[in-house]
Each structure stands twice: as C-alpha cells, then as structure tokens.
Design an enzyme around this catalytic site. Structure first.
Site, PDB file in Angstrom:
ATOM      1  N   HIS A  30       0.768  -1.074  -0.064  1.00  0.00           N
ATOM      2  CA  HIS A  30      -0.296  -0.019   0.015  1.00  0.00           C
ATOM      3  C   HIS A  30       0.959   1.289  -0.013  1.00  0.00           C
ATOM      4  O   HIS A  30       1.385   1.568   0.990  1.00  0.00           O
ATOM      5  CB  HIS A  30      -1.018  -0.076   1.123  1.00  0.00           C
ATOM      6  CG  HIS A  30      -1.905  -1.288   1.350  1.00  0.00           C
ATOM      7  ND1 HIS A  30      -1.318  -2.384   1.819  1.00  0.00           N
ATOM      8  CD2 HIS A  30      -3.073  -1.378   1.118  1.00  0.00           C
ATOM      9  CE1 HIS A  30      -2.367  -3.362   1.614  1.00  0.00           C
ATOM     10  NE2 HIS A  30      -3.342  -2.743   1.458  1.00  0.00           N
ATOM     11  N   HIS A 279      -4.185   2.874  -3.374  1.00  0.00           N
ATOM     12  CA  HIS A 279      -4.375   2.786  -2.047  1.00  0.00           C
ATOM     13  C   HIS A 279      -3.514   1.306  -1.745  1.00  0.00           C
ATOM     14  O   HIS A 279      -2.826   1.177  -1.102  1.00  0.00           O
ATOM     15  CB  HIS A 279      -5.933   2.286  -1.655  1.00  0.00           C
ATOM     16  CG  HIS A 279      -6.180   1.609  -0.289  1.00  0.00           C
ATOM     17  ND1 HIS A 279      -5.815   2.165   0.656  1.00  0.00           N
ATOM     18  CD2 HIS A 279      -6.603   0.425  -0.231  1.00  0.00           C
ATOM     19  CE1 HIS A 279      -5.885   1.307   1.702  1.00  0.00           C
ATOM     20  NE2 HIS A 279      -6.381   0.217   1.127  1.00  0.00           N
TER      21      HIS A 279
END
Length: 696
Positions: A30, A279
């Site tokens: 991430h 993300h």
C-alpha cells in the site's frame, strides 16, 4: 517565519519515493497512505519541539527535545514514547522511519519488503522487527492498543513518580485512518479513553479518501462526545508548521486524549494521487520515475536516500540517546532516595516476578467444600495479589459474576472523578469486550504489567480478534472466562459456549485452561503467570465442583495427569473441568461391574502437548480404548481419545443439572456409554494403541 526548511522537504520526498520503491519492488503493498502521511511522520519523528532549523546551527539543537522521544539504539528504553501504526497496511511508512532513525532495519531490509524471512513483513509484527511496539493490520486493533499503552503510562507515573523525579512521562502516538475509526473496537476504546481522561494519548487520523458510500458520520462530534480534544490540520500535504503546532497543542492538554484530523492526499505526488487506485496497488514504473523527477530525485535510481536526510535523522537519534542517558541518571538518583520503589520498578521493567510469589497459591484437599471454579479463581487472585503488584485486572461490566475484583483493590480512574485514581489496579471496562482485549494487549506491550480481564467465556468470542493478536504477538494476557458451559444453566444457548473452546484450543501460542477443582485452578494461574510470552484463557464454571482426591498443583501444571489409576484397565475416560468429577462417578459405577476404568484430567491441551512423550504416553497409554467427555463440542478431542462424547448442537435453558441429564452427561449414562465402548472393542479384538502415537 517557518520552523522548517529545504532539508525537511527533501526528507519528506525521501519517505514518499522510498514508499513507492518499497512497494514497487515487492509488487505488493500500500503506497498511498505512506506517501500521504510522510509530512506528519517526518515532523513527529525527526523535528525538535522548538528551536533553530538552519544548517550551521544544527549542533545547537541536539539538546532540545523532539516530539517523539526515543533512542533507536536502545529500542526498549522504558520511558520511550510509544508509536502505533493502527492502519498497519501503511507499514512501508513505519519501516522507512525505523530505517532512517537508525533502528535495526537496513536499506536491504526495505528492499526485501513482504518477502519470506524478511524483517519487513506485510503488516507490522511486534517482536519481529526492532522498534515495532504492537502488531497491527486488523483495523482498529492498534487504536485500542494505544489506549492500553496510555493506561500503563498513567499507572506507572502515579505509582512511582515523586517530586523532582518525573520518571515516567512518555506519550503514546497513534496513526490511524478512517478504516480504523469504522471498526467497533476503536469506538469502544475511544469511549473508555475519554472517560479515563488520558491526556498522554495523541492520535493522528488521516483523511485521504472518499468514504461517502459508507461513512458519513461527523467524526469530530463523535470524539468530542467521547471527551476527546479534536484538532484540525487542513493541509497535511505541506503545512508542516500547522502539523507541528497541532502536536504541540495536543501535548499541552493533560486531561483529554487528542485526535488530530489531518487532511492529506493519498499517494501525494503520483499521477493517481487522491484516488483509490493508489491505495493498495504498486505505482507503475513510469509513475514512480515521474514522482522522483517531481521531487528532484534521480528518476532511474531506486531506494535513493540523500545524505542530508540521514544526517537529519541522526540528529534526532542523538537527541534520543541523550534523553535516555539523562533518564538513567535520574533513575539512579531516584534509587538513592527511594530504594524500595526503585527496586520494585526496576524488577518490573526487567520482567521478573517477585521471589516466592507462588507460595501464596491456595491448595486444597478432597475434603474441602465444593466451589465453582470462578470462586476458586477469586480465592487465588485474592491470595496472590498482595505479592504481585504487576497484576492489573478488569472486567467487561461483569465484575460480580466474574469475581475478578480483589477486596480492597482501588479502581483505575481519573483522580478528578472521585471514583479512584491512576494508582488503581482494577479497570472498569464497561460492556466493551473487544476493546478490553485489545487494551490488555497494549498493557502487556508496555511492560511491567500482567493484565487479566474478565467476561463470560461465550463473550471472549466478541474479542477473538484481540485474543488472536495476543497469541501472535506473545502478549501475556490472562482471560478469566467464567460461565464456561451448559453448566451456566438458565441463560440458555445464547450464553452457553459450545464451540468456543475448540476455537481457542486451535489458536497457536494460546493456553486454554479448563480446571476441574481448586488445585487445578491454582495450577492454571501458576503456569499463566510464568508464561511471559503466552496468553491464557481460564475457562471457569458457574456450578460448584468437588475437589479431587488425587489432584495437585504440581500434577495439573503439566496440563494433564492421571486423576484415578487402575491396573489392567479396560477403559480410560479423559475429561476437563466440570466433567472430571462426572467421569470419576462413571468410573466408580463401571468398577462395580468389573470394568476397571482409569480417569485422566486434561485441563490444558497445549501445556500437556509440551510435556515429554514418555510422560504423555504414561497418561494416555495404549492397551484400552480412551473416551473423552466434555460438555462442549467434541471437535479436537480426537487427538486424545478413540471415542468422543459431548455436545453436537446447541445447549438448552433450564437448571444446569437437568441440562446435563438432557444431554447424557451423567455418571450413569457415561457408565453405559463406557460399557458399550468396551464391548465394541472386545468383540472385534481390536488392538488399541494410544491416540498419541503418530507417524508425524
């Protein structure tokens, strides 16, 4: 005039580009949150509270405190500030910070992110990576762990700080995200933290994405209602002065925890910044190159760290080392003036138990009155608490049923409430089982505290996420789990745990105890308190249990033992908890019919499994079939028995003796079942080997 300069901009760019490289090389992870939170991370970990920033004056600021007070070369220094990354999926950020600060994490470790055997796993793991305080990843857990760390600091400060000796004054900083704030465990913990007025907690919540589809509540109003201070930084991407100002303001508030609502741009600097696309997926190669060019870094060079960034963080590390040295000197002076408190504090910091504490554990004879094991637990706690100040207990609003509060104990409460003080050792958790478990993990992680928590066994399932992380993180948390079977009676199937034991017995590094009498209950506490890296669940009865003729603390501490021996047996019955005495009754009835029957008590599978093979085979030996009996699901008992008798569905509501009769868990019925098993094996001439004998 800003307190920040070009050096800070370069350091922040370093964090952002490293985050892209770390996740990119692993092709997993991430990058968005680390890139968005780089500014606040840099301000927290590297900068002084105040002071000059220009290069020629750097040496002048070594003596000034920084926001985050820690020594990377001594990562377990007791008075260090604690940092928790509750949104653990952003762990690339934490690993980068640990590397830059000088913890035992190299650039090569960053390059091995998410690889087998690396020090940089997919989510932070306590005990695995230097500088990681608690294991995070399941959202909301770290949020609640932070509350436990805050309680521990307030407790130690109240107990040991004296005028002129502000020994324990650290803060707990927590990075969290909207995902954590959606989890119920975080709400439970936040509510309790506000009630306890924990001004040593400073949380930063990043707002970096659109949550309109599921999360439109007013978070600020929620936290204000909890009793928190709420601060705002509208430009978390570049307004370093506002970030620093918010942290400084948070430190001034002594009677409320603080949450700083920080608006950032997820994946700041990338082509996909501000979108969900950054993300949980690596940036594309061209995006990473463009990102580096944007910040003036070599576009083709990976894992680039400018020397000035290393130098900046080295200064921060030097300040931390200096702070620890000053603290060690203060502790030595404290010892001269307060030798008794010094001895106790240093013992607790070292993780040592007081000498001879176990001598206070109660022992029982078979002639002693039958009592519920929850009452036997209370007796044990009452006996050992005076010699174990390390114990810090609590219950999820079931104190009167769990019997977890020792008479004369003070509640842990904010002094201003008049309900107790921070010196108190009993925490009123309210009906917040999940937060209770996660807060207990934080208490254990702080050090010097052995937390025990209470609820019904059925409701430990509410906290299963926290229990799992206790086991994974090696946190010594003791669960006093009462009302542990159909024996609780009238409350019925909604409260009667049938599957719970199987769940927790299957959990690695977790000792699930189900004691059958007083000596076994004392043994459970003995082993649980000596197991520094293993959590324990003590599964305790509501109904009275007779004290067994051949039980002892020493025998039960092995996890399993022969409670009734017979030569030339035709059957062995193995049981735990409230069913051991019923098994003994069945064995007596079988003996009267000429069927010699041994009885084994197995209060803790995992402890028994750790015994030498010869001992285990002497307890569950070959030669005769073994029948297991428990008023719970039979799942798992196949490891210790040839035949299993228990519950294959839910319980029932009614007086407990009638429920036991309904399900056939009586001496008379078990004798009939045992007789049937003996006949089955004899008729077929089956050679019976211990179920413990396996090829692998």
């Amino acid at each position: 005039m800003s307190n920040f300069n070009k050096t800070d901009e370069v350091a922040i760019a370093t964090i952002r580009t490293l985050a892209a490289d770390v996740v990119g090389k692993a092709n997993s992870g991430h990058p968005g949150a680390p890139m968005g939170m780089a500014p606040v991370a840099h301000v927290l970990f590297s900068r002084c509270v105040s002071g000059p920033r220009s290069f020629p004056e750097r040496l002048l600021i070594v003596g000034l405190p920084r926001f985050f007070n820690a020594n990377p070369k001594s990562s377990k220094w007791f008075n260090r500030d604690r940092f928790v990354l509750s949104n653990g999926h952003a762990c690339a950020l934490q690993y980068i910070l640990l590397h830059l600060c000088g913890y035992k994490l190299s650039l090569d470790d960053l390059k091995n992110f998410r690889q087998v055997g690396s020090l940089t796993p997919g989510h932070p793991e306590a005990g695995h990576t230097d500088g990681i305080e608690v294991t995070t990843g399941p959202l909301g857990q770290g949020f609640a762990n932070g509350v436990g760390l805050g309680i521990a600091q307030a407790h130690f400060a109240a107990l040991y700080n004296k005028e002129g000796f502000d020994l324990i004054n650290n803060y707990t900083y927590v990075f969290t995200g909207d995902g954590c704030l959606m989890e119920g465990v975080a709400s439970e913990a936040a509510s309790l933290a506000g009630h306890l007025q924990l001004g040593n907690l400073i949380y930063t919540s990043s707002i970096d994405g659109d949550t309109a589809v599921a999360f439109t509540e007013n978070v600020e109003q929620r936290f204000l209602s909890y009793g928190w201070q709420v601060l705002h930084v509208d430009n978390g991407d570049s307004d370093l002065d506002s970030i620093a100002g918010a942290i400084a303001e948070a430190k001034k508030e002594k009677a409320k925890p603080t949450i700083i609502r920080l608006r950032t741009t997820i994946g700041y600097g990338s082509k996909q910044q501000g979108t969900h696309g950054v993300h949980g997926s690596p940036l594309k190669a061209d995006d990473i190159q463009a990102l580096k060019s944007k910040f003036g870094f070599p576009a083709q060079q990976t894992f680039h760290v400018p020397q000035e960034t290393y130098d900046s963080y080295a200064e921060a590390a030097a300040r931390g080392a200096q702070a620890e040295k000053a603290w060690v000197d203060l502790l030595a002076a404290y010892g001269q003036k307060y030798p008794k408190e010094h001895a106790e504090l240093t013992r607790r910091i070292a993780g040592e138990l007081p000498a001879g504490w176990e001598q206070s554990l109660p022992t029982y004879k078979s002639s002693d009155a039958a009592q519920a094991s929850r009452k036997l637990s209370e007796i044990a706690l009452t006996a050992i608490t005076p010699s174990l100040p390390d114990l810090m207990g609590g219950s999820a609003d079931l104190t009167g049923s769990n019997l977890t509060r020792v008479k004369g104990t003070e509640d842990f409460q904010a002094p201003s409430t008049g309900l107790g003080s921070y010196k108190g050792t009993y925490i009123r958790y309210g009906v917040r089982e999940h937060a209770m478990g996660a807060i207990a993990n934080g208490l254990s992680a702080y050090g010097g505290i052995i937390p025990y928590v209470g609820t019904f066994l059925n409701f430990v399932s509410y906290a299963a996420g926290a229990v799992r992380l206790s086991a994974l993180s090696k946190h010594q948390v003791i669960w006093v789990a009462t009302h542990d079977s159909i024996g609780l009676g009238e409350d019925g199937p909604t409260h009667q745990p049938i599957e719970t034991a199987a769940h927790f017995r299957a959990t690695p590094n977790l000792d699930f105890w189900r004691p059958a009498d007083g000596n076994e209950t004392s043994a459970a506490y003995l082993v649980a308190l000596k197991s520094k890296e293993t959590p324990s669940i003590l599964s305790l009865s509501r109904q009275n249990l007779p004290n067994l003729e051949n039980s002892s603390i020493e025998k039960a501490a092995k996890g399993g033992y022969v409670v009734h021996e017979e030569a030339n047996e035709k059957l062995t019955i193995v049981a735990s908890g409230s069913e051991v005495s019923i098994a003994l009754e069945a064995a007596s009835k079988l003996k009267a019919e000429g069927i010699n029957t041994r009885v084994v008590s197995l209060p803790c599978w995992s402890v028994f499994d750790a015994q030498p093979q010869d001992y285990k085979l002497s307890v569950l030996r070959s030669g005769a079939p073994i029948l297991s009996v428990e008023a719970l699901s039979t799942l798992g008992w196949q490891k210790y028995s040839h035949e299993q008798f228990g519950l294959f569905g839910w319980g029932a509501s009614g007086p407990y003796k009638q429920i036991y009769e309904k399900f056939g868990i009586t001496g008379t019925n078990l004798a009939a079942v045992g007789k049937k098993i003996v006949g089955f094996y004899q008729e077929r001439g089956i050679q019976v080997y211990s179920p413990l004998l396996k090829a692998i």
